[in-house]
Design a protein around this motif. Structure first.
Motif, PDB file in Angstrom:
ATOM      1  N   TRP A  97     -96.067  32.767 104.887  1.00  0.00           N
ATOM      2  CA  TRP A  97     -95.658  34.150 104.277  1.00  0.00           C
ATOM      3  C   TRP A  97     -96.533  35.135 104.084  1.00  0.00           C
ATOM      4  CZ3 TRP A  97     -98.831  34.736 100.366  1.00  0.00           C
ATOM      5  CH2 TRP A  97     -99.330  33.661  99.593  1.00  0.00           C
ATOM      6  N   TYR A 142     -92.964  35.662  94.315  1.00  0.00           N
ATOM      7  CA  TYR A 142     -93.600  36.668  94.948  1.00  0.00           C
ATOM      8  C   TYR A 142     -93.013  37.081  96.248  1.00  0.00           C
ATOM      9  CZ  TYR A 142     -97.372  35.471  91.415  1.00  0.00           C
ATOM     10  OH  TYR A 142     -98.125  35.121  90.322  1.00  0.00           O
ATOM     11  N   LEU A 143     -92.609  38.509  96.260  1.00  0.00           N
ATOM     12  CA  LEU A 143     -91.876  38.920  97.295  1.00  0.00           C
ATOM     13  C   LEU A 143     -92.966  39.805  98.392  1.00  0.00           C
ATOM     14  CD1 LEU A 143     -88.602  40.034  95.446  1.00  0.00           C
ATOM     15  CD2 LEU A 143     -89.381  37.863  96.447  1.00  0.00           C
ATOM     16  N   SER A 144     -93.436  40.655  98.016  1.00  0.00           N
ATOM     17  CA  SER A 144     -94.080  41.302  98.921  1.00  0.00           C
ATOM     18  C   SER A 144     -95.603  42.227  98.093  1.00  0.00           C
ATOM     19  CB  SER A 144     -93.162  42.491  99.760  1.00  0.00           C
ATOM     20  OG  SER A 144     -92.824  43.438  98.911  1.00  0.00           O
ATOM     21  N   GLU A 163     -93.867  43.719  94.877  1.00  0.00           N
ATOM     22  CA  GLU A 163     -92.304  43.021  94.312  1.00  0.00           C
ATOM     23  C   GLU A 163     -92.463  41.575  94.036  1.00  0.00           C
ATOM     24  OE1 GLU A 163     -88.493  44.751  95.889  1.00  0.00           O
ATOM     25  OE2 GLU A 163     -90.133  44.953  97.599  1.00  0.00           O
ATOM     26  N   ALA A 221     -98.703  38.898 100.331  1.00  0.00           N
ATOM     27  CA  ALA A 221     -97.307  38.382 100.534  1.00  0.00           C
ATOM     28  C   ALA A 221     -96.721  39.367 101.438  1.00  0.00           C
ATOM     29  CB  ALA A 221     -96.555  38.198  99.224  1.00  0.00           C
ATOM     30  N   GLY A 222     -96.287  38.882 102.780  1.00  0.00           N
ATOM     31  CA  GLY A 222     -95.673  39.531 103.846  1.00  0.00           C
ATOM     32  C   GLY A 222     -94.370  39.265 103.894  1.00  0.00           C
ATOM     33  N   SER A 223     -93.783  38.126 103.229  1.00  0.00           N
ATOM     34  CA  SER A 223     -92.557  37.632 103.125  1.00  0.00           C
ATOM     35  C   SER A 223     -92.408  36.915 101.877  1.00  0.00           C
ATOM     36  CB  SER A 223     -92.058  36.967 104.349  1.00  0.00           C
ATOM     37  OG  SER A 223     -92.931  35.914 104.608  1.00  0.00           O
ATOM     38  N   PRO A 224     -91.224  36.572 101.465  1.00  0.00           N
ATOM     39  CA  PRO A 224     -91.100  36.069  99.894  1.00  0.00           C
ATOM     40  C   PRO A 224     -91.554  34.635  99.923  1.00  0.00           C
ATOM     41  CG  PRO A 224     -89.161  37.331 100.594  1.00  0.00           C
ATOM     42  CD  PRO A 224     -89.765  36.969 101.872  1.00  0.00           C
ATOM     43  N   HIS A 264     -84.567  36.176 105.103  1.00  0.00           N
ATOM     44  CA  HIS A 264     -85.803  35.423 105.303  1.00  0.00           C
ATOM     45  C   HIS A 264     -85.156  34.122 105.257  1.00  0.00           C
ATOM     46  CE1 HIS A 264     -89.070  38.108 105.755  1.00  0.00           C
ATOM     47  NE2 HIS A 264     -88.592  38.982 104.724  1.00  0.00           N
ATOM     48  N   SER A 293     -99.310  38.354 104.750  1.00  0.00           N
ATOM     49  CA  SER A 293     -99.344  39.692 105.599  1.00  0.00           C
ATOM     50  C   SER A 293    -100.431  39.421 106.639  1.00  0.00           C
ATOM     51  CB  SER A 293     -99.642  40.810 104.642  1.00  0.00           C
ATOM     52  OG  SER A 293     -99.932  41.876 105.557  1.00  0.00           O
TER      53      SER A 293
END
Length: 407
Positions: free
Chosen positions: A13, A264-266, A142, A89-92, A230, A15
């Motif tokens: 997940w 955590y989302l991004s 986010e 975090a690049g994805s959730p 995702h 980044s």
């Protein structure tokens, strides 16, 4: 005072660019999720006191009172009780909760008694410790945090106009708040994934449309649609709609206590937590979900997610939380300003996130020592461990985060 050599964890997940941009390194093309600073056995920082790199965990284990101070050892045992991270975090991440201290101790003892291997995928409790945590945003960040009031969640679900969601809307509007949240979450997690997949897809499509249309809930709808992108068909997408959607601005933070569902989302942030691995997952994952144990741990109490902003005292901006194992503060240092003397009573990890920070040994009165042999200059991502009793000043032009324990 020791410069830390830290491990970057390449979770899927993460980044691919956020940490390299902060550290001034070339991206590898692979995700870089977390940089760990501390003495966690999974990836302890390394220090070099003249005989080559050694694990900070081993250094502390060899002389805990000297490194941590008598008070910290009495309170938390012969271990650094916190772990500091840079999180990108690049994805959730998965939707999850953490147990309180009593639950962690009981759960760990039970799994030890039953002989559940520590590396078993169905093991819930890796250690007997609780895991409160604090996330401070370095970029817009986010996340999902804590339950909405059921009436608000009902309105959000009703706005999607998906027939399969109407029974949940009715429950949220008719039952007492805690009962309603428990009943709906139990239903979502207890239903076969395949049976809910079509409902998740329909809800996601409707959320994407509502997000594009604008309105007060548009950012939340867009976030839930992104989750479904995702994690297609995952019931956790519907469970996430029970939670607050939060966007932190740089310098704002979230404290996550026991039993609070979150994800955590991004974004990029500084995370400080009690030194534990105990996580129970609610969704947005292919990992093990123990629904009965999860429902025992979750606190079905709605309320405000409680965005934290630091309180400044003598140049130190403190993020106040109820945790004893950790304390996070921030210094925004200006050129030409007098050096800041740091409290020496407790062990500390210092992290530079912007500019250049100079850490120097000092006298007990806070005066810098004339010799600069022990001076450490920190660029973004640079960090140091300061044992208890070691006096240090910081100066320069930049931002420094200070992690320690409650004195």
């Amino acid at each position: 005072m020791d410069r830390l050599d830290n491990t970057v964890r390449p979770y899927a997940w993460g980044s691919a660019t956020a940490l390299p941009e902060l550290l001034g390194t070339e991206p590898t093309g692979e995700p870089q999720a977390e940089m760990w600073m501390g003495a966690h056995p999974g990836a302890p920082s390394r220090i070099d006191r003249g005989a080559g790199p050694v694990s900070l965990a081993d250094v502390i284990a060899a002389a805990p009172e000297a490194e941590l101070g008598d008070a910290a050892v009495r309170a938390f045992g012969p271990r650094l009780p916190f772990l500091l991270k840079l999180l990108a975090a690049g994805s959730p991440l998965s939707l999850q909760v953490h147990p309180d201290r009593a639950q962690a101790e009981a759960g760990y003892a039970d799994e030890e008694r039953r002989g559940v291997p520590h590396d078993a995928p169905h093991r819930n409790y890796k250690d007997p410790h609780h895991k409160p945590e604090l996330l401070c945003a370095l970029t817009p960040f986010e996340g999902l945090c804590g339950f909405r009031h059921p009436a608000e969640a009902a309105d959000l679900l009703a706005g999607l106009d998906v027939d399969a969601l109407k029974p949940y809307v009715d429950i949220l509007r008719a039952e007492p708040e805690a009962d309603a949240l428990r009943e709906v979450l139990t239903a979502l997690l207890g239903t076969d994934r395949a049976a809910l997949a079509d409902s998740v897809d329909r809800a996601a499509a409707a959320a994407a449309q509502r997000g594009a249309e604008g309105g007060p809930h548009a950012p939340a709808y867009a976030a839930y649609a992104a989750l479904a992108h995702h994690y297609p068909g995952d019931p956790g997408v519907l469970a996430a709609m029970l939670l607050h959607h939060v966007t932190l601005q740089p310098g704002e933070a979230l404290f996550l206590g026991a039993g609070i569902p979150h994800a955590y989302l991004s974004g990029l942030g500084v995370e400080l937590m009690a030194n534990s691995d105990n996580v129970l997952r609610c969704g947005l994952t292919r990992k093990h979900i123990d629904v009965p144990e999860l429902l025992r741990i979750v606190r079905f109490t709605p309320g405000d997610p409680g965005i934290l902003r630091p309180e400044e005292t003598d140049g130190e901006e403190v993020y106040d939380t109820p945790a004893d194992e950790f304390r996070l503060s921030r210094y925004v240092l200006a050129p030409g300003a007098a050096p800041r003397a740091l409290d020496a009573r407790t062990p500390q990890v210092l992290l530079c996130t912007a500019g250049t920070v100079v850490a120097r040994p000092a006298t007990a009165e806070g005066a810098e020592l004339p010799a600069v042999d022990g001076e450490l200059r920190l660029a973004p991502g640079g960090s140091v461990f300061v044992p208890a009793g070691e006096h240090v000043t910081v100066s320069g032009e930049g931002t420094l985060f200070r992690a320690t324990v409650v004195a």
